[in-house]
Every structure is written in structure tokens, then in C-alpha cells.
Write a protein that holds these residues in place. Structure first.
Motif, short mmCIF file in Angstrom:
data_model
loop_
_atom_site.label_atom_id
_atom_site.label_comp_id
_atom_site.label_asym_id
_atom_site.label_seq_id
_atom_site.Cartn_x
_atom_site.Cartn_y
_atom_site.Cartn_z
N GLY A 60 8.18 13.96 58.24
CA GLY A 60 7.99 15.26 57.37
C GLY A 60 8.48 16.48 58.33
O GLY A 60 8.75 16.33 59.47
N ASN A 61 8.60 17.75 57.58
CA ASN A 61 8.81 18.82 58.26
C ASN A 61 10.11 19.06 58.91
O ASN A 61 10.19 19.40 60.05
N GLY A 82 7.97 18.53 53.35
CA GLY A 82 8.14 19.50 54.06
C GLY A 82 9.46 19.64 54.64
O GLY A 82 9.91 20.15 55.73
N MET A 83 10.31 19.53 53.58
CA MET A 83 11.55 19.45 53.99
C MET A 83 12.27 20.82 53.73
O MET A 83 12.06 21.42 52.53
N ASP A 108 12.05 22.61 49.84
CA ASP A 108 12.03 23.82 49.97
C ASP A 108 13.64 24.49 50.69
O ASP A 108 13.88 23.98 51.46
N TYR A 109 14.30 25.41 49.54
CA TYR A 109 15.60 25.75 50.04
C TYR A 109 16.49 24.61 50.06
O TYR A 109 17.36 24.87 51.31
N ASN A 129 6.28 22.16 43.49
CA ASN A 129 5.84 22.50 44.90
C ASN A 129 7.05 22.99 45.69
O ASN A 129 6.65 23.63 46.76
N GLY A 130 8.38 22.59 45.58
CA GLY A 130 9.27 23.01 46.24
C GLY A 130 9.70 24.03 45.56
O GLY A 130 9.79 24.47 44.29
#
Length: 195
Positions: A60-61, A82-83, A108-109, A129-130
Motif C-alpha cells: 500500500g501507500n 493508499g495509492m 487518490d489523484y 474514500n478516494g
């Protein structure tokens, strides 16, 4: 190269540059890598001009990843949350079914632009949530749908040929898109064109 590198796992930022998704006739060799796994530490990587089969997150992340001018023969698969800040630009997404499986992970983004898409995007941002997922300047060619369970995204300047733009989308904003010969040419909202 004549070699297929079969499998690679990225665990640090790398820039990988191949011959592109459609090499010129005088150099018909492709840069083949079947399975690309994105591990922890690969944030900031750029994958350019490769002939890929499958791309999957193993951590993740992951942020600031760029995929440009690739041919992806099967799919992207997001397995973790968490991308952040991914760019998918100028690719040929060739598979005739799910080309990008989001698994309802937080993304996100994400910007998906200038691609030729033979399949569809699925399970993206289900829980809302994104943020700021953008689909722009793409050509969608799947014979029935472009999206399945895609939520809260911005869709603009896309062409939907046979791929119904409004299937299974919730909270998405459509602007300046074109649909042609779809089973349902209608857009759920916005100023768009149908033919």
C-alpha cells in the motif's frame, strides 16, 4: 530486445523505458515484461514504452507512479489502499474485459488520459474514500460498457464507441464526452454529445 523478462518486482524508484506500444516497422522488437509487481519503496517509478501483461500492487501507500505509452495485454490490479498520484497516460489497454481492477481500494489523484481502452474499469472508489479520479481524452471500445462500479470520478473529453458511458457509475461528473453506437448512449449528467 528479443528477450521477455517475464517477471519483475519493483522495490525502489526506477525509470524503465522500452520501445513503446507500437514500435516502428524497422524495429518490430517489443520490450516485453509479463508480470510487474509494485512493492514497497517503488513510489516515484516510471514505466514507459513496455509491452506488459499484468501489473499488481504488493504494497500500500504507493505514490507518484507513471505508466506511459505501454501496451497492457491483461490488467492493472490494485490490491492495497493508499495509492496516490498515479498517471496512466497514452497506453493501449488491450484486454477485452476488466483492464483496471481497483478492488475498492483508496485511490487518490488517479489520472487516466489519452488511452485506448478495449476493456473496462471496475471497483474504483466504491466507498467514496478516494478523491480526484479523472478520466480524460480516452477512447473506450469495449462492446458493452466502459465502467463497472466506478464512483465519484470526473469524466471529460472521452469517446465512448460501443461502450455505454453510464453503466454502473455513481457520483461521477461527465462533461464534453461523445458516445456513438452504444447500447445506451445516454450520459447520466453534464453537457455531452451522442451520435
Amino acid at each position: 530486445s528479443n528477450n521477455n523478462y517475464y517477471t519483475a518486482t519493483l522495490n525502489k524508484p526506477l525509470v524503465i523505458i522500452g520501445t513503446g506500444h507500437n514500435p516502428p516497422n524497422q524495429n518490430i522488437q517489443t520490450s516485453d515484461l509479463d508480470y510487474l509487481y509494485l512493492g514497497s519503496g517503488c513510489s516515484g517509478s516510471k514505466i514507459i514504452g513496455m509491452n506488459l501483461y499484468y501489473i499488481e500492487t504488493q504494497s500500500g501507500n504507493l505514490s507518484d507512479l507513471v505508466f506511459q505509452r505501454n501496451k497492457v495485454r491483461y490488467q492493472f490490479r490494485i490490491q492495497h489502499a493508499g495509492m496516490i498520484n498515479w498517471l496512466v497516460d497514452g497506453n493501449v489497454l488491450d484486454y477485452g474485459a476488466v483492464v483496471f481492477e481497483g478492488n475498492n481500494a483508496e485511490i487518490d489523484y488517479l489520472t487516466v488520459r489519452n488511452n485506448i481502452v478495449n476493456g473496462y474499469f471496475q471497483n474504483m472508489n466504491y466507498y467514496g474514500n478516494g478523491v480526484n479520479m479523472v478520466f480524460s481524452n480516452n477512447i473506450f471500445l469495449h462492446p458493452s460498457l466502459a465502467f463497472n462500479q466506478v464512483y465519484y470520478s470526473y469524466m471529460y473529453n472521452n469517446i465512448f464507441y460501443r461502450s455505454s458511458p453510464s453503466s454502473c457509475v455513481v457520483g461521477c461528473t461527465f462533461t464534453n464526452n461523445l458516445s456513438f453506437q452504444c447500447s445506451n448512449n445516454a450520459f447520466p449528467n453534464g453537457v455531452n454529445q451522442t451520435a
